[in-house]
Design a protein around this motif. Structure first.
Motif, short mmCIF file in Angstrom:
data_model
loop_
_atom_site.label_atom_id
_atom_site.label_comp_id
_atom_site.label_asym_id
_atom_site.label_seq_id
_atom_site.Cartn_x
_atom_site.Cartn_y
_atom_site.Cartn_z
N ARG A 4 -1.12 -8.86 4.90
CA ARG A 4 -1.44 -7.69 4.09
C ARG A 4 -0.21 -7.27 3.28
N ARG A 5 -0.42 -6.38 2.30
CA ARG A 5 0.69 -5.87 1.50
C ARG A 5 1.66 -5.10 2.39
N THR A 49 6.21 -7.57 -5.29
CA THR A 49 5.00 -7.64 -4.46
C THR A 49 5.36 -8.35 -3.17
N PHE A 51 4.32 -9.17 0.99
CA PHE A 51 3.26 -9.25 2.00
C PHE A 51 3.89 -9.47 3.37
N GLU A 103 -2.50 -15.60 -4.09
CA GLU A 103 -2.04 -14.35 -4.72
C GLU A 103 -1.40 -14.63 -6.08
#
Ligand code: COA
Length: 169
Positions: A4-5, A49, A51, A103
């Motif tokens: 997940r982020r 970004t 994760f 992603e």
């Protein structure tokens, strides 16, 4: 495993893993004495970004995805990965690598490039090859390996044309 982020509160666990990974001085350019703030900027700055991978609620690894270059080089992505030494060899790196390809594709990148894969990092080189990356360049003696002295570094690259975005993603 759940990927997940990352959120700010993940940083305590991320820092412990980061510290353990850089302590050995055999995979990343970070000095073993890199501080928390430096690590935070690298992994959790606003424009990055990131994760995290969790197993039973515990963070076991993380990766970040960024453009490799600005402007006219921004269609190529770059990513960095770390798995907790206590979780190596359990498929975390592979799962994050596969996740990263999806992603990157979803974000509109056309290719993914790793700029600094230490040639003696057999696990990483084998994993990235398995995920479709090719060694497109070798930088001689570019890494000061803490046990082996100066060793070569690979640039590894993969186009993303063949990456399918799962319907559930
Ligand atoms: C490199 C790294 C991300 C790989 O993650 P991992 O969770 O340990 O690796 P996985 O369990 O997903 O294994 C990936 C593949 O490598 C193989 N592998 C695992 N350990 C290995 C080892 N010691 N030697 C050779 N191959 C190995 C596995 O067999 C697996 O392939 P398979 O699925 O076909 O069996 C992780 O070890 C790590 O964080 N290392 C330190 C930081 C680093 O090197 N980051 C990458 C920089 S480019």
């Amino acid at each position: 495993m759940h990927i997940r982020r990352a959120v700010e509160s993940d940083f305590v666990a991320m820092w412990n893993i980061f510290h353990a990974v850089v302590a050995t001085g055999d995979t990343y350019v970070f000095s073993p004495s890199t501080g928390r703030e430096d690590a935070h900027v690298y992994w959790l700055s606003d424009d990055i970004t990131t994760f995290v991978a969790e197993i039973k609620g515990n963070i076991v690894g993380f990766y970040k995805l960024i453009p490799n270059q600005r402007d006219l080089g921004s269609h190529v992505a770059n990513a960095s990965f770390m798995v907790s030494p206590t979780a190596h060899g359990k498929g975390v790196g592979k799962a994050m690598g596969e996740h990263c390809l999806v992603e990157a594709k979803k974000a509109g990148f056309e290719a993914l490039q790793f700029n600094f894969v230490v040639s003696t990092n057999k696990t990483a080189v084998a994993l990235w090859k398995k995920l479709g990356f090719a060694i497109v360049g070798t930088i001689p003696k570019a890494f000061k390996h803490q046990q082996l002295g100066n060793v070569d570094v690979y640039v590894m690259h993969r186009f993303l044309d063949d990456v399918a975005i799962p319907a559930s993603s």
